[in-house]
Scaffold this motif. Structure first.
Motif, PDB file in Angstrom:
ATOM      1  N   SER A 409       0.898  -1.040   0.039  1.00 52.57           N
ATOM      2  CA  SER A 409      -0.307   0.491   0.230  1.00 52.57           C
ATOM      3  C   SER A 409       0.781   1.582   0.364  1.00 52.57           C
ATOM      4  N   THR A 410       1.566   1.012   1.612  1.00 52.42           N
ATOM      5  CA  THR A 410       3.135   2.208   1.141  1.00 52.42           C
ATOM      6  C   THR A 410       3.353   2.729  -0.609  1.00 52.42           C
ATOM      7  N   ILE A 411       3.848   2.082  -1.566  1.00 51.33           N
ATOM      8  CA  ILE A 411       4.766   1.539  -2.880  1.00 51.33           C
ATOM      9  C   ILE A 411       2.965   2.117  -3.731  1.00 51.33           C
ATOM     10  N   VAL A 412       2.198   1.979  -3.603  1.00 44.71           N
ATOM     11  CA  VAL A 412       1.324   2.649  -4.538  1.00 44.71           C
ATOM     12  C   VAL A 412       1.140   3.632  -4.151  1.00 44.71           C
ATOM     13  N   LEU A 413       0.801   4.832  -2.892  1.00 36.92           N
ATOM     14  CA  LEU A 413      -0.053   5.835  -2.491  1.00 36.92           C
ATOM     15  C   LEU A 413       1.778   6.173  -2.366  1.00 36.92           C
ATOM     16  N   ALA A 414       2.911   5.808  -2.890  1.00 32.38           N
ATOM     17  CA  ALA A 414       3.817   6.714  -2.763  1.00 32.38           C
ATOM     18  C   ALA A 414       3.701   7.537  -4.699  1.00 32.38           C
ATOM     19  N   ILE A 415       3.803   6.246  -5.354  1.00 31.74           N
ATOM     20  CA  ILE A 415       3.338   6.147  -6.831  1.00 31.74           C
ATOM     21  C   ILE A 415       2.919   6.923  -7.315  1.00 31.74           C
ATOM     22  N   CYS A 416       1.287   7.159  -6.509  1.00 35.46           N
ATOM     23  CA  CYS A 416       0.360   7.891  -6.682  1.00 35.46           C
ATOM     24  C   CYS A 416       0.534   9.878  -6.350  1.00 35.46           C
ATOM     25  N   THR A 417       1.197  10.079  -5.115  1.00 36.24           N
ATOM     26  CA  THR A 417       2.363  11.024  -4.706  1.00 36.24           C
ATOM     27  C   THR A 417       2.594  12.158  -6.120  1.00 36.24           C
ATOM     28  N   PHE A 418       3.221  10.771  -6.680  1.00 37.71           N
ATOM     29  CA  PHE A 418       4.057  11.986  -7.978  1.00 37.71           C
ATOM     30  C   PHE A 418       3.180  11.770  -8.966  1.00 37.71           C
ATOM     31  N   VAL A 419       2.175  11.034  -8.881  1.00 35.10           N
ATOM     32  CA  VAL A 419       1.438  10.750 -10.806  1.00 35.10           C
ATOM     33  C   VAL A 419       0.054  11.826 -10.718  1.00 35.10           C
ATOM     34  N   ASP A 420      -0.733  12.521 -11.347  1.00 36.37           N
ATOM     35  CA  ASP A 420      -2.187  13.508 -11.779  1.00 36.37           C
ATOM     36  C   ASP A 420      -2.800  12.665 -12.124  1.00 36.37           C
ATOM     37  N   LEU A 421      -3.498  11.634 -11.134  1.00 34.28           N
ATOM     38  CA  LEU A 421      -4.781  10.586 -11.500  1.00 34.28           C
ATOM     39  C   LEU A 421      -5.664  10.976 -12.830  1.00 34.28           C
ATOM     40  N   GLY A 422      -5.641  12.625 -12.412  1.00 40.39           N
ATOM     41  CA  GLY A 422      -6.405  13.294 -13.049  1.00 40.39           C
ATOM     42  C   GLY A 422      -6.285  13.356 -14.633  1.00 40.39           C
ATOM     43  N   ALA A 423      -4.701  13.925 -14.880  1.00 46.94           N
ATOM     44  CA  ALA A 423      -4.106  14.199 -16.303  1.00 46.94           C
ATOM     45  C   ALA A 423      -4.599  12.757 -17.223  1.00 46.94           C
ATOM     46  N   ILE A 424      -3.975  11.834 -16.153  1.00 52.33           N
ATOM     47  CA  ILE A 424      -3.806  10.264 -16.873  1.00 52.33           C
ATOM     48  C   ILE A 424      -5.425  10.129 -17.747  1.00 52.33           C
ATOM     49  N   ALA A 425      -6.415  10.186 -17.032  1.00 52.67           N
ATOM     50  CA  ALA A 425      -7.894   9.992 -17.069  1.00 52.67           C
ATOM     51  C   ALA A 425      -8.072  10.762 -18.066  1.00 52.67           C
ATOM     52  N   SER A 426      -8.007  11.425 -18.359  1.00 53.52           N
ATOM     53  CA  SER A 426      -8.331  13.513 -19.214  1.00 53.52           C
ATOM     54  C   SER A 426      -7.664  13.133 -20.280  1.00 53.52           C
ATOM     55  N   ALA A 427      -5.933  12.812 -20.486  1.00 49.38           N
ATOM     56  CA  ALA A 427      -5.911  11.815 -21.720  1.00 49.38           C
ATOM     57  C   ALA A 427      -6.185  10.781 -22.084  1.00 49.38           C
ATOM     58  N   TRP A 428      -6.684   9.015 -21.327  1.00 45.75           N
ATOM     59  CA  TRP A 428      -7.045   8.797 -22.143  1.00 45.75           C
ATOM     60  C   TRP A 428      -8.872   8.619 -22.700  1.00 45.75           C
ATOM     61  N   ASN A 429      -9.423  10.115 -21.517  1.00 42.32           N
ATOM     62  CA  ASN A 429     -11.154  10.138 -22.604  1.00 42.32           C
ATOM     63  C   ASN A 429     -10.900  11.066 -23.854  1.00 42.32           C
ATOM     64  N   VAL A 430      -9.812  11.638 -23.736  1.00 39.85           N
ATOM     65  CA  VAL A 430      -9.130  12.335 -25.475  1.00 39.85           C
ATOM     66  C   VAL A 430      -8.722  11.557 -26.963  1.00 39.85           C
ATOM     67  N   ARG A 431      -8.555  10.424 -25.902  1.00 35.87           N
ATOM     68  CA  ARG A 431      -7.773   9.353 -27.078  1.00 35.87           C
ATOM     69  C   ARG A 431      -9.367   8.499 -27.416  1.00 35.87           C
ATOM     70  N   ALA A 432      -9.270   8.381 -26.941  1.00 31.11           N
ATOM     71  CA  ALA A 432     -10.757   6.914 -26.791  1.00 31.11           C
ATOM     72  C   ALA A 432     -11.908   7.694 -27.280  1.00 31.11           C
TER      73      ALA A 432
END
Length: 538
Positions: A409-432
């Protein structure tokens, strides 16, 4: 005096963060006898040093966050807090394991500098608090006790500053200072000083102007300073009750009272049969795409149950641990072990079906940051189930299970602190998805993370109305990002990178959305809204 300070700086004696000002950390030989005069002077110096660090950090907080708690200043403040902890706590510097926590906190300082968020701040606080508490612990023992220590530290730390202030009011012999005596001592200098200042202000216009230019802070600002100081102080002087209460925790072994070997075997057989029905239906209709009964659509079947099924798997995992407690009759029975293993495997199929339902829902609607987080959570649940099965087969302890789940859980949460999930979701929606199908309100809600995907979307072919809506949302996000990046208090490196990429994609003269006249307005998706037509009264 010089020799005392020199001894302090060279680590000959150290200021204690414990409840007593006359005890050294990790020095049992000092307990039961009074500290030497040099030791007491050094401890007082260390206590004053911690007070000075807190005052400096509060002043930095006031300077950085005059207009709100935002921007890269959060990372600067976090880094200063971490440096203050290391500088003030000799025991932290001398504890090897504490440097692991300090390094982890430094990692989250970088995340807060890049783009601050609540998750990154929570992870930083946990790492910093572990570093503050580690000198009082034997080692990095297990996640179960550290979760308890951090929880107790968060609540007990509120009372620690008041306990230390109460100690400061005691005399050397232990008697409390009389408030009336303090007031009587300060009455003459304060009253006399105020009187002479008023007289000199009346006689000298320079002094009058100097006094008139003084602006006292508002009461709310003073309360904010006190709140920040209360939050900072426990990390420099943790409460002694943290370790005592956490040490009394029982082993994290779940129990089902009143159960026997026969009841466990019957329950496991029944649970496996029920889960087999659910998994069989999912395999037939969800995985294989079979024909559903009349009145039931594939969309309705797919879009229901993803999160309840995950909850079911979690409950089943806890029950599996409780049924096969170490050294119990069911734990030694071969059929109980086989049935639990089969049940855990069925729960893995259940988690996989939940993930498939979520993916199908994403493909039919859109991807969001919360759905990415849900998929990550499902992966952690699946890993937890595998670890439960391994723990049962190998006879490992519940602490082993908690440690591995906490690490994942710590590894996953640490990765999420550096990754913008909203930006990833927006880019996927635009492509798909097509431009007409994209939820522009959601992209507007994401913020500047959706800016560059919107710029890419704007360059695709679409009808004029949809393009105007996209331009409006893009322009709102661009204007907001430019305004924040032009303010030093809200500037972030990630925002600067996004703004540079946006300007490169738009070139020099981006096309503006169509102007509208009042009383019309724009919705969150850029659509033009008109007030309802007024109806004439008879």
């Amino acid at each position: 005096m010089v020799s005392r300070i020199g001894n302090c700086l060279h680590g000959i004696c150290t200021a204690s963060p414990s409840n007593s000002f006359t005890r050294r950390i990790n020095a049992p030989q000092a307990v039961g006898r009074r500290a030497a005069p040099d030791q007491r002077g050094c401890m007082r110096h260390g206590f004053l040093m911690k007070g000075g660090i807190v005052i400096a950090l509060v002043a930095l907080f006031d300077r950085l966050f005059q207009f709100g708690f935002a921007g890269a200043g959060i990372g600067i403040f976090a880094g200063a807090w971490l440096l203050g902890l290391v500088a003030a706590r000799t025991d932290v510097r001398r504890t090897p394991h504490a440097w692991i926590a300090v390094a982890s906190a430094s990692l989250f300082v970088v995340a807060l500098l890049n783009d601050p968020g609540l998750l990154a701040w929570a992870m930083f606080w946990c790492a910093l608090s572990v570093a503050a508490l580690l000198p009082r612990s034997v080692k990095l023992d297990d996640a179960w006790h550290w979760i308890a220590r951090l929880t107790i530290h968060a609540f007990a730390g509120i009372a620690k500053p008041f306990a230390d202030l109460r100690r400061l009011c005691r005399r050397r012999k232990g008697a409390r200072t009389n408030p009336r005596a303090v007031a009587a001592t300060l009455a003459l200098p304060l009253a006399g000083g105020a009187l002479f200042l008023l007289l000199f202000a009346a006689a000298n216009p320079l002094i009058e102007q100097a006094l008139a230019s003084i602006r006292l802070p508002s009461p709310w600002r003073v309360l904010l300073w006190l709140f920040v100081a209360l939050c900072l102080w426990p990390s420099l002087r943790p409460h002694a009750v943290v370790m005592r209460l956490a040490a009394r925790l029982p082993d994290p072994e779940p129990a089902l009272p009143g159960t026997s070997l026969l009841s466990v075997l019957i329950a496991l057989a029944l649970f496996n049969a029920i889960f087999a029905v659910q998994n069989g239906l999912d395999i037939a209709f969800l995985w294989s795409g079979g024909q559903l009964p009349a009145g039931m659509t594939q969309t309705e079947y797919v879009h229901r149950g993803a999160y309840p099924l995950i909850g079911t798997a979690l409950i089943a995992g806890v029950m599996a641990l409780a049924m096969l407690r170490p050294h119990s009759a069911s734990e030694q029975h071969p059929w109980a072990r086989r049935l639990v293993t089969l049940w855990v495997m069925q729960n893995l199929v259940l988690v996989a079906s939940s993930a498939l339902r979520t993916i199908d829902y994403i493909e039919s609607s859109m991807l969001t940051a919360w759905r990415i987080a849900a998929l990550a959570w499902m992966a952690l649940v699946a890993l937890g189930l595998v670890l439960i099965c391994w723990r049962i087969l190998k006879g490992l302890s519940a602490r082993w299970l908690i440690n591995w789940n906490a690490l994942a859980s710590t590894i996953v949460l640490a990765i999420c602190t550096f990754v913008d999930l909203g930006a990833i979701a927006s880019a996927w929606n635009v492509r798909a998805q097509t431009a007409q199908k994209i939820d522009l309100c959601y992209l507007h809600q994401v913020g500047d993370g959706a800016l560059n995907p919107l710029i890419a979307l704007e360059q695709r072919p679409m009808d004029p109305t949809t393009r105007d809506r996209v331009r409006f949302v893009r322009e709102r996000l661009l204007t907001d990002l430019e305004a924040r990046q032009n303010t030093w208090a809200e500037w972030t490196p990630r925002g600067a990178r996004r703004l540079a990429e946006a300007h490169a994609g738009l070139r020099e003269h981006p096309v503006q959305p169509l102007p509208i006249a009042e009383p019309a307005w724009r919705g969150c998706d850029g659509s033009i809204q008109h007030p309802p037509a007024a109806t004439s009264q008879p």
